[in-house]
Design a protein around this motif. Structure first.
Motif, mmCIF file in Angstrom:
data_model
loop_
_atom_site.group_PDB
_atom_site.id
_atom_site.type_symbol
_atom_site.label_atom_id
_atom_site.label_comp_id
_atom_site.label_asym_id
_atom_site.label_seq_id
_atom_site.Cartn_x
_atom_site.Cartn_y
_atom_site.Cartn_z
ATOM 1 N N LEU A 103 0.829 -1.200 0.000
ATOM 2 C CA LEU A 103 0.000 0.000 0.000
ATOM 3 C C LEU A 103 0.871 1.260 0.000
ATOM 4 N N GLY A 104 1.920 1.270 0.834
ATOM 5 C CA GLY A 104 2.818 2.417 0.882
ATOM 6 C C GLY A 104 3.505 2.666 -0.453
ATOM 7 N N ILE A 105 3.934 1.591 -1.123
ATOM 8 C CA ILE A 105 4.592 1.729 -2.433
ATOM 9 C C ILE A 105 3.617 2.292 -3.463
ATOM 10 N N ILE A 106 2.390 1.768 -3.477
ATOM 11 C CA ILE A 106 1.385 2.249 -4.437
ATOM 12 C C ILE A 106 1.091 3.730 -4.221
ATOM 13 N N LEU A 107 0.982 4.139 -2.945
ATOM 14 C CA LEU A 107 0.703 5.547 -2.644
ATOM 15 C C LEU A 107 1.877 6.460 -2.998
ATOM 16 N N SER A 108 3.070 5.894 -3.146
ATOM 17 C CA SER A 108 4.258 6.702 -3.439
ATOM 18 C C SER A 108 4.356 7.115 -4.901
ATOM 19 N N PHE A 109 3.637 6.448 -5.791
ATOM 20 C CA PHE A 109 3.747 6.740 -7.225
ATOM 21 C C PHE A 109 3.249 8.151 -7.546
ATOM 22 N N HIS A 110 3.936 8.778 -8.465
ATOM 23 C CA HIS A 110 3.535 10.098 -8.959
ATOM 24 C C HIS A 110 2.626 9.902 -10.171
ATOM 25 N N VAL A 111 1.363 10.286 -10.020
ATOM 26 C CA VAL A 111 0.393 10.097 -11.100
ATOM 27 C C VAL A 111 0.103 11.425 -11.793
ATOM 28 N N THR A 112 -0.483 12.372 -11.051
ATOM 29 C CA THR A 112 -0.769 13.691 -11.642
ATOM 30 C C THR A 112 0.030 14.766 -10.915
ATOM 31 N N THR A 113 -0.423 15.113 -9.730
ATOM 32 C CA THR A 113 0.329 16.048 -8.896
ATOM 33 C C THR A 113 0.975 15.280 -7.742
ATOM 34 N N TYR A 114 2.024 15.873 -7.172
ATOM 35 C CA TYR A 114 2.744 15.206 -6.080
ATOM 36 C C TYR A 114 2.927 16.206 -4.950
ATOM 37 N N SER A 115 2.378 15.883 -3.786
ATOM 38 C CA SER A 115 2.396 16.812 -2.658
ATOM 39 C C SER A 115 3.249 16.270 -1.518
ATOM 40 N N VAL A 116 3.610 17.174 -0.612
ATOM 41 C CA VAL A 116 4.385 16.786 0.566
ATOM 42 C C VAL A 116 3.616 15.790 1.438
ATOM 43 N N LEU A 154 12.365 9.396 -12.307
ATOM 44 C CA LEU A 154 13.126 8.628 -11.323
ATOM 45 C C LEU A 154 12.228 7.934 -10.307
ATOM 46 N N LEU A 155 11.278 8.651 -9.739
ATOM 47 C CA LEU A 155 10.455 8.105 -8.664
ATOM 48 C C LEU A 155 9.693 6.867 -9.121
ATOM 49 N N ASN A 156 8.943 6.979 -10.213
ATOM 50 C CA ASN A 156 8.105 5.865 -10.666
ATOM 51 C C ASN A 156 8.928 4.677 -11.140
ATOM 52 N N ILE A 157 10.055 4.939 -11.801
ATOM 53 C CA ILE A 157 10.882 3.833 -12.308
ATOM 54 C C ILE A 157 11.495 3.035 -11.163
ATOM 55 N N THR A 158 11.948 3.728 -10.120
ATOM 56 C CA THR A 158 12.565 3.013 -8.986
ATOM 57 C C THR A 158 11.526 2.305 -8.117
ATOM 58 N N LEU A 159 10.285 2.817 -8.135
ATOM 59 C CA LEU A 159 9.238 2.173 -7.339
ATOM 60 C C LEU A 159 8.697 0.915 -8.003
ATOM 61 N N LEU A 160 8.805 0.827 -9.316
ATOM 62 C CA LEU A 160 8.228 -0.316 -10.033
ATOM 63 C C LEU A 160 8.837 -1.659 -9.609
ATOM 64 N N PRO A 161 10.189 -1.787 -9.523
ATOM 65 C CA PRO A 161 10.744 -3.056 -9.023
ATOM 66 C C PRO A 161 10.295 -3.375 -7.594
ATOM 67 N N SER A 162 10.209 -2.350 -6.750
ATOM 68 C CA SER A 162 9.731 -2.566 -5.379
ATOM 69 C C SER A 162 8.334 -3.162 -5.386
ATOM 70 N N LEU A 163 7.483 -2.622 -6.257
ATOM 71 C CA LEU A 163 6.106 -3.108 -6.359
ATOM 72 C C LEU A 163 6.071 -4.568 -6.783
ATOM 73 N N LEU A 164 6.838 -4.922 -7.802
ATOM 74 C CA LEU A 164 6.832 -6.300 -8.317
ATOM 75 C C LEU A 164 7.404 -7.283 -7.302
#
Length: 695
Positions: free
Chosen positions: A585-598, A668-678
């Motif tokens: 759940l934390g990894i999924i919430l970390s992805f940048h989709v449209t806007t990215y907030s603090v 960078l963010l989405n590419i590095t999160l993808l292996p974590s997700l898999l």
């Protein structure tokens, strides 16, 4: 070595003889079923049905007798309660002492009943494993799943006993009331922090801990260190431990652990800025941070082997390597050389002596305080993890001395060099090398020492009931007709990575995969934090340092909550699976989709990091239980395997950050999160596959 069948016959209470599991008959039936299936007399389904019925009958016999004995104990406590009420109104010292002794006699009888339960539970596990081994069929999975989770489960009565807890509670309360000659008005229920100090109650609680795998914060941290206990040690072993133990030497090992973790994380907030100042891309921080882990992959092996001969020399070598490594890291700025910086970090990784620190606690700390020392190892690591980034936040200055520049990039190197130099001096003055010859003699002697009833019941650091190192050795010897050669083989540690790998069962492999996953996810989060927060939120170095320090500070409180609360409410395997899902759940919430907030970044980071911390403790706890006893010592031990899995995960994660950086910081963010997700999804699937073996 005496096999379990003979030990069961020898240790039986004579008057209870008819209520133990008929292990001999069950073994005979397994052999008959094998022969019948080979000649075609019975098919496997018929065998499974008959064997299930037979085992159900055996368990029912045990449980009904257990309930009957609990009722008798409860009746005796109730009868004594009338005398207690009178004495509390009209105290008489002599009669109070007699009544207290009567309660303790009941406690001794309860210990005898717990011993009965222990032997039968061991027999159930052994016969299930024997059936699986002979038929090559996962009957244990089927049997445990259908019986343990049923609302009328009798199997649960064997392994999770509510009635025994009620009897212990009644004994504790009554003994507490009698502790004061005038009668105490305090209740153990109103003041749970008040622990009754009575030897009988202590023995009972130790036995229940073994049966239920219950835990507390200290035990949870101890398991977190993955310092695997082998067998219940002999009295001679305890004496040797006391002779070897030197508090300052233990303290030096814990300080080494603390400083190394500070050294690892002190550069994280400034690594991207340092790489830019040397003309590289910000994402090269992945290589800078990960180079230390690359070297640690190799250093863990030679430090583990070196600790077979000495503890002092590896620690000296570690300090020297870290001193020079940090010095080169600091000098790289004035030399304007990225290679010098990377060599410095590699030297720091080659100085990783965590394998020595673990081994020292396992070999040279007395059993009675080994749990505290293991908890200290974890606490030192957690404190170092928090202090590293926090210290970096205070180094926001710049000045020059001669030709040397001191700024936020170089000061971490200079400060750690000074720290390791001071540590080296303290080490040379105060460390005491233990007498290894005495320890080796003890290892040889302890293999042949039997375990009496009281020794097993009073063991303070219990192996879990379902997977017990001593029982594994007994089983291996029993299946080989108790030959001396097989007995010796079952005690030998793994001598290579290949032999260690062959000892890994599917359950152990899955736990190592989970450990790899959580370390990968944590490294991605921590290592790229400076780059991500600067790109999206324009955070300063001080802000990043505070954020990372807050994450590190959560480690001990989270472990306290898990160790004192969650592990007493849920099974470890349930917490394991829930933690994996929360990381997902934390990894999924970390992805940048449209806007990215603090708030999105901070909340997702907290969910991922805290869940990974919970998962790490439970994962290492389960790993210590399902891992072969042959991995409890030697160069290629369980601690080394877990360290290698975690270090490899960090190396791959840091390499992923650097490679992904070539595609641009916006990706960078989405590419590095993808292996974590898999990897997280794969670990959850693997957990479901082995879930019933973690019971």
């Amino acid at each position: 070595m005496v096999n379990f069948g003979k030990r069961l016959m020898a240790d039986q209470v004579e008057e209870w003889k008819g209520y133990y599991i008929n292990y001999k008959l069950m073994k005979k039936k397994v052999k008959q079923y094998v022969q019948q299936t080979q000649v075609g007399g019975k098919d496997l389904q018929q065998v499974l049905k008959e064997f299930s019925w037979m085992l159900d009958d055996q368990i029912e016999k045990i449980v009904l007798f257990l309930l009957e004995q609990q009722g008798l104990l409860a009746s005796r406590i109730q009868n004594l309660g009338e005398q207690r009420s009178i004495l509390l109104q009209q105290p008489d010292i002599g009669q109070i002492c007699e009544l207290r002794e009567a309660y303790r006699i009941i406690g001794q009888d309860l210990l005898k009943l717990l011993r009965f339960l222990d032997m039968n539970a061991t027999g159930i596990r052994k016969i299930l494993k024997k059936f699986d081994k002979r038929f090559g069929y996962k009957f244990t999975d089927y049997y445990v799943t259908t019986r343990a989770n049923h609302p009328y489960s009798q199997l649960q009565q064997v392994f999770k006993q509510v009635g025994v807890g009620a009897v212990v509670g009644a004994l504790s309360r009554n003994l507490a009331d009698l502790q004061d000659c005038q009668g105490s008005q305090l209740s153990i229920y109103d003041h749970p922090s008040i622990v009754l100090k009575d030897p009988v109650i202590d023995q009972i609680n130790a036995s229940i801990d073994k049966l239920t795998c219950s835990t507390n914060f200290l035990q949870f941290l101890g398991k977190h260190a993955l310092i695997i206990q082998e067998d219940t040690p002999s009295a001679a072993g305890d004496l040797v431990d006391d002779q070897n133990y030197h508090f300052i030497s233990l303290l030096l090992n814990l300080v080494n652990t603390f400083l190394y973790m500070v050294n690892t994380y002190i550069i994280v907030p400034t690594a991207d800025d340092y790489s830019v100042s040397l003309g590289a891309a910000p994402t090269v921080c992945g290589v800078i941070i990960g180079s230390m882990a690359v070297a640690q992959v190799f250093s863990s092996v030679y430090f583990s082997a070196w600790s077979n001969k000495s503890y002092f020399r590896p620690l000296v070598f570690s300090s020297i390597m870290l001193f020079f490594g940090n010095t080169l890291y600091a000098l790289a700025y004035d030399l304007n050389s990225l290679p010098v910086l990377l060599v410095g970090r590699l030297l720091c990784g080659l100085g990783s002596a965590r394998a020595v620190n673990r081994r020292y606690i396992s070999d040279c700390v007395p059993l009675k305080i080994r749990l505290q020392a293991s908890a200290g190892f974890v606490s030192a690591s957690a404190l170092g993890m928090a202090c590293g980034p926090a210290l970096a936040g205070f180094l926001q200055t710049k000045f020059t001395v001669y030709t040397l520049t001191f700024n936020q990039n170089t000061l971490p190197g200079w400060i750690m060099s000074l720290a390791w130099l001071l540590y080296l001096f303290w080490l040379a003055v105060s460390f005491k090398e233990p007498d290894r010859s005495t320890y080796k003699d003890d290892l040889t002697q302890s293999a042949d020492v039997g375990h009496g009833e009281n020794a097993e019941l009073e063991d303070g650091l219990r192996q879990p009931l379902l997977i017990n190192a001593k029982e594994i050795k007994d089983e291996d010897a029993e299946d080989c007709n108790d030959s001396e050669e097989s007995s010796e083989e079952s005690h030998r540690p793994a001598t290579s990575i290949a032999s260690a790998y062959r000892l890994l069962t599917p359950s152990v492999k899955v736990q190592l995969l989970i450990y790899f996953m959580l370390k990968y996810a944590m490294e991605i989060l921590l290592s790229e934090s400076s780059v991500i927060t600067t790109y999206y939120f324009n955070w300063s170095t001080s802000t990043v340092a505070i954020f990372l320090a807050i994450l590190g500070i959560t480690v001990l409180p989270v472990n306290a909550i898990v160790g004192t609360c969650l592990t007493n409410l849920f099974q470890d395997r349930q917490i394991l699976l829930a933690s994996e899902i929360m990381i997902l759940l934390g990894i999924i919430l970390s992805f940048h989709v449209t806007t990215y907030s603090v708030p999105q970044y901070v909340c997702s980071a907290l969910i991922t990091f805290v869940s990974a911390e919970v998962l790490e403790g439970v994962n290492l706890s389960l790993l210590s239980r399902v891992m072969s006893s042959r991995l409890a010592r030697g160069t290629y031990n369980g601690g080394l395997l877990s360290t290698e899995a975690g270090t490899l995960a960090r190396v791959i994660a840091d390499a992923t950050i650097t490679l992904a950086g070539y595609l641009g910081q916006d990706l960078l963010l989405n590419i590095t999160l993808l292996p974590s997700l898999l990897i997280c999804i794969a670990s959850i699937a693997a957990t479901f596959f082995t879930y019933n073996t973690l019971y």
